[in-house]
Scaffold this active site. Structure first.
Site, PDB file in Angstrom:
ATOM      1  N   ARG A 168     -42.997  38.070   6.129  1.00  0.00           N
ATOM      2  CA  ARG A 168     -43.241  36.653   5.849  1.00  0.00           C
ATOM      3  C   ARG A 168     -44.663  36.476   5.343  1.00  0.00           C
ATOM      4  O   ARG A 168     -45.491  37.383   5.513  1.00  0.00           O
ATOM      5  CB  ARG A 168     -43.111  35.841   7.164  1.00  0.00           C
ATOM      6  CG  ARG A 168     -41.813  36.084   7.895  1.00  0.00           C
ATOM      7  CD  ARG A 168     -42.078  36.277   9.398  1.00  0.00           C
ATOM      8  NE  ARG A 168     -40.856  36.764  10.056  1.00  0.00           N
ATOM      9  CZ  ARG A 168     -39.881  35.976  10.490  1.00  0.00           C
ATOM     10  NH1 ARG A 168     -40.017  34.680  10.412  1.00  0.00           N
ATOM     11  NH2 ARG A 168     -38.798  36.493  11.023  1.00  0.00           N
ATOM     12  N   ASP A 176     -44.706  31.158   8.633  1.00  0.00           N
ATOM     13  CA  ASP A 176     -43.975  32.232   9.310  1.00  0.00           C
ATOM     14  C   ASP A 176     -42.483  32.166   8.984  1.00  0.00           C
ATOM     15  O   ASP A 176     -41.750  33.115   9.287  1.00  0.00           O
ATOM     16  CB  ASP A 176     -44.186  32.165  10.833  1.00  0.00           C
ATOM     17  CG  ASP A 176     -43.887  30.796  11.402  1.00  0.00           C
ATOM     18  OD1 ASP A 176     -44.486  29.819  10.927  1.00  0.00           O
ATOM     19  OD2 ASP A 176     -43.049  30.685  12.304  1.00  0.00           O
TER      20      ASP A 176
HETATM   21  P1  AMP Z   1     -39.086  29.389  14.888  1.00  0.00           P
HETATM   22  O1  AMP Z   1     -39.494  27.958  15.012  1.00  0.00           O
HETATM   23  O2  AMP Z   1     -37.680  29.665  15.363  1.00  0.00           O
HETATM   24  O3  AMP Z   1     -39.320  29.935  13.521  1.00  0.00           O
HETATM   25  O4  AMP Z   1     -39.999  30.203  15.884  1.00  0.00           O
HETATM   26  C1  AMP Z   1     -41.398  30.145  15.885  1.00  0.00           C
HETATM   27  C2  AMP Z   1     -41.935  31.166  16.861  1.00  0.00           C
HETATM   28  O5  AMP Z   1     -41.486  30.895  18.189  1.00  0.00           O
HETATM   29  C3  AMP Z   1     -41.529  32.599  16.573  1.00  0.00           C
HETATM   30  O6  AMP Z   1     -42.601  33.431  16.952  1.00  0.00           O
HETATM   31  C4  AMP Z   1     -40.343  32.791  17.484  1.00  0.00           C
HETATM   32  O7  AMP Z   1     -40.118  34.153  17.795  1.00  0.00           O
HETATM   33  C5  AMP Z   1     -40.772  32.012  18.710  1.00  0.00           C
HETATM   34  N1  AMP Z   1     -39.625  31.529  19.489  1.00  0.00           N
HETATM   35  C6  AMP Z   1     -38.755  30.570  19.143  1.00  0.00           C
HETATM   36  N2  AMP Z   1     -37.844  30.390  20.106  1.00  0.00           N
HETATM   37  C7  AMP Z   1     -38.115  31.263  21.084  1.00  0.00           C
HETATM   38  C8  AMP Z   1     -37.538  31.568  22.355  1.00  0.00           C
HETATM   39  N3  AMP Z   1     -36.461  30.929  22.816  1.00  0.00           N
HETATM   40  N4  AMP Z   1     -38.114  32.558  23.075  1.00  0.00           N
HETATM   41  C9  AMP Z   1     -39.192  33.213  22.650  1.00  0.00           C
HETATM   42  N5  AMP Z   1     -39.793  32.961  21.475  1.00  0.00           N
HETATM   43  C10 AMP Z   1     -39.271  32.007  20.701  1.00  0.00           C
HETATM   44 MG    MG Z   2     -39.376  31.490  12.516  1.00  0.00          MG
END
Ligand code: AMP
Ligand code: MG
Length: 486
Positions: free
Chosen positions: A179, A248
């Site tokens: 990314r 990201d």
């Molecule tokens: P996202 O908004 O899904 O792109 O996630 C943003 C960040 O939060 C990334 O580093 C994900 O790995 C982390 N993340 C999202 N949901 C979870 C979860 N349930 N447990 C651990 N990390 C999470």
């Molecule tokens: Mg993400």
């Protein structure tokens, strides 16, 4: 179950990731398997369906040849820099080289805690997993570059959000999971060596042509900018709103990635937002080109140490690449909307014609997908009545101008209409249908999901049996917000 893995990312230095296996789950059950994609990857469908295959798809077994790892990355989230994000709930199992020769990541999403999980549980629940599956496959069918779903497996374990929900793991296939945020991770640590290794890796994997350029890193930046310009133009052409265009969630390979609170627009309006966390409308439909431009400027900044020879020249080169984005986007956008309008030639006033159509659609609250689809039929006649919503008012007046513009080209009307039907889908995964489908799946009924998946992956034909999927939501069906589902 054997996967012919060849894991190039795992050969990068140890500080690019943490090695660890997915966390096993109590009651794995296969919810959906993408057989066409499995075959495209050279995987045996029956073996994936068997207990040993399911064990891999749920994270209970690490297949031979896999080198499971959580990738490190940083990112700008809603404009604010977070120096460490990383795969907090995902594991890259490895990479497959498909029979076509193309290389793909196989990643489990929702596979348990990792060193990057922070306060999260590392898990996903069934609703967002099936949303990503549906919308990603719809995007693929629409010809938009995207990561894809190979499988969805239920875990048999609850995931606790506001309430207890059924847990699930998505097997995601991507050209890679690098990314903009991966570059930002090393930039924030002043790790010039890693930046160079990452850039070389991305060139070898995604942009081999730039290796021969006079300035390969500048050519890399320009190539990534070009693919993002194309991608966002295609999003706008199908009415897609990503919802969380953080750096990201911006793939270096130019694929749509990380389907969270994303949705397709029903009634056209450029300010449309669905995400429950996007209070400012930062990632609204019409703002997406500006945000892509901003995200790419973050990428350019990380590449400065590689752009040399002097700092001043690096800044100048980066600035020139970034400044080219609006023009590149505009060209991709005009191309996409010309195809939608059946225009084979480029004329000076096309942008104005497109702009006036969209303005009239916004003023009348016209449905974006059905409006453009109606034009396919209208293109067959040079005058006379046009189908709704183009019968009267501002849209009716616009059709007269558009037909006059069509008349300036020699194209055959039937061929033009056929081309337009390949640029203006009859069906999209409408948000109210998606939500209803996910609610049924959580209640144990997968039939609506399976039917919607079948419909949205076959978007170009007028099929009477799909008619109800073409209807915009009734006022009481309109979904106001979609949730990240984290
Ligand atoms: P996202 O908004 O899904 O792109 O996630 C943003 C960040 O939060 C990334 O580093 C994900 O790995 C982390 N993340 C999202 N949901 C979870 C979860 N349930 N447990 C651990 N990390 C999470
Ligand atoms: Mg993400």
């Amino acid at each position: 179950m054997t996967f012919p893995f060849d894991n190039s990312y795992a050969r990068l230095p140890e500080r690019f990731y943490r090695r660890l296996a997915p966390v096993p789950v109590a009651g794995p059950r296969l919810v959906a398997l993408n057989e066409a994609l499995a075959r495209q990857l050279g995987l045996a469908v029956e073996a994936l369906r068997a207990p040993a295959g399911l064990a891999v798809l749920a994270g209970n077994a690490v297949p031979e040849g896999a080198e499971p790892l959580a990738m490190a990355y940083a990112g700008h989230q809603f404009g604010a820099f977070v120096p460490q994000l990383g795969d907090g709930r995902a594991i890259l199992l490895g990479e497959l080289v498909a029979p076509s020769g193309e290389r793909f990541d196989v990643q489990l999403k929702g596979s348990g805690r990792t060193p990057f999980s922070r306060s999260g549980d590392g898990r996903a629940w069934l609703g967002p997993v099936l949303r990503e599956y549906l919308i990603g496959e719809a995007m693929h069918a629409l010809g938009v570059p995207t990561t894809r779903a190979l499988a969805a497996a239920a875990t048999g374990e609850p995931v606790y959000r506001e309430t207890a929900l059924p847990g699930a793991v998505l097997t995601r296939i991507a050209r890679s999971h690098v990314r903009i945020g991966t570059f930002e991770y090393f930039s924030a640590r002043d790790d010039r060596e890693a930046l160079g290794q990452l850039a070389d890796y991305v060139i070898a994997r995604h942009y081999p042509d730039v290796r021969d350029a006079e300035r390969p890193y500048q050519a890399l930046l320009e190539a990534v900018i070009g693919r993002q310009a194309e991608l966002v133009a295609q999003w706008l052409a199908v009415g897609f709103i990503h919802g969380v265009m953080n750096t990201d969630n911006t793939s270096i390979a130019g694929e749509t990635i990380d389907y969270g609170p994303c949705a397709f627009m029903d009634a056209y309006h450029p300010t449309t937002v669905f995400s429950s966390i996007d209070h400012q409308g930062r990632y609204a439909y019409g703002n997406q080109p500006r945000i892509a431009h901003w995200n790419l400027a973050r990428l350019a900044q990380t590449l400065l140490p590689l752009l040399g020879p002097s700092e001043a020249q690096a800044i100048e080169a980066a600035q020139a690449a970034i400044d080219a984005f609006p023009g590149r986007f505009e060209r991709a956008y005009l191309d996409a909307f010309r195809r939608k309008l059946g225009l084979f030639e480029a004329h000076e006033d096309d942008a104005d014609l497109i702009g006036r159509l969209l303005k009239a659609m916004a003023e009348t609250g016209a449905d974006f997908t059905n409006g453009f689809r109606a034009l396919c039929a209208a293109a067959l006649e040079t005058d006379g009545p046009a189908p709704a919503p183009f019968g009267d008012g501002a849209l009716g007046a616009w059709v007269v101008d558009w037909r006059a513009r069509l008349a300036r080209e020699a194209a055959n009307p039937a061929e033009r209409a056929a081309g337009m039907r390949r640029a203006n889908p009859a069906v999209i995964p409408r948000n109210h249908r998606v939500e209803a489908t996910l609610a049924a799946a959580v209640d144990g009924d997968l039939a609506p999901f399976e039917e919607l998946l079948r419909v949205v992956t076959d978007p170009w034909e007028d099929r009477p049996e799909y008619q109800r999927y073409r209807l915009p939501p009734e006022p009481h069906e309109v979904v106001q917000e979609t949730f990240c589902g984290t």
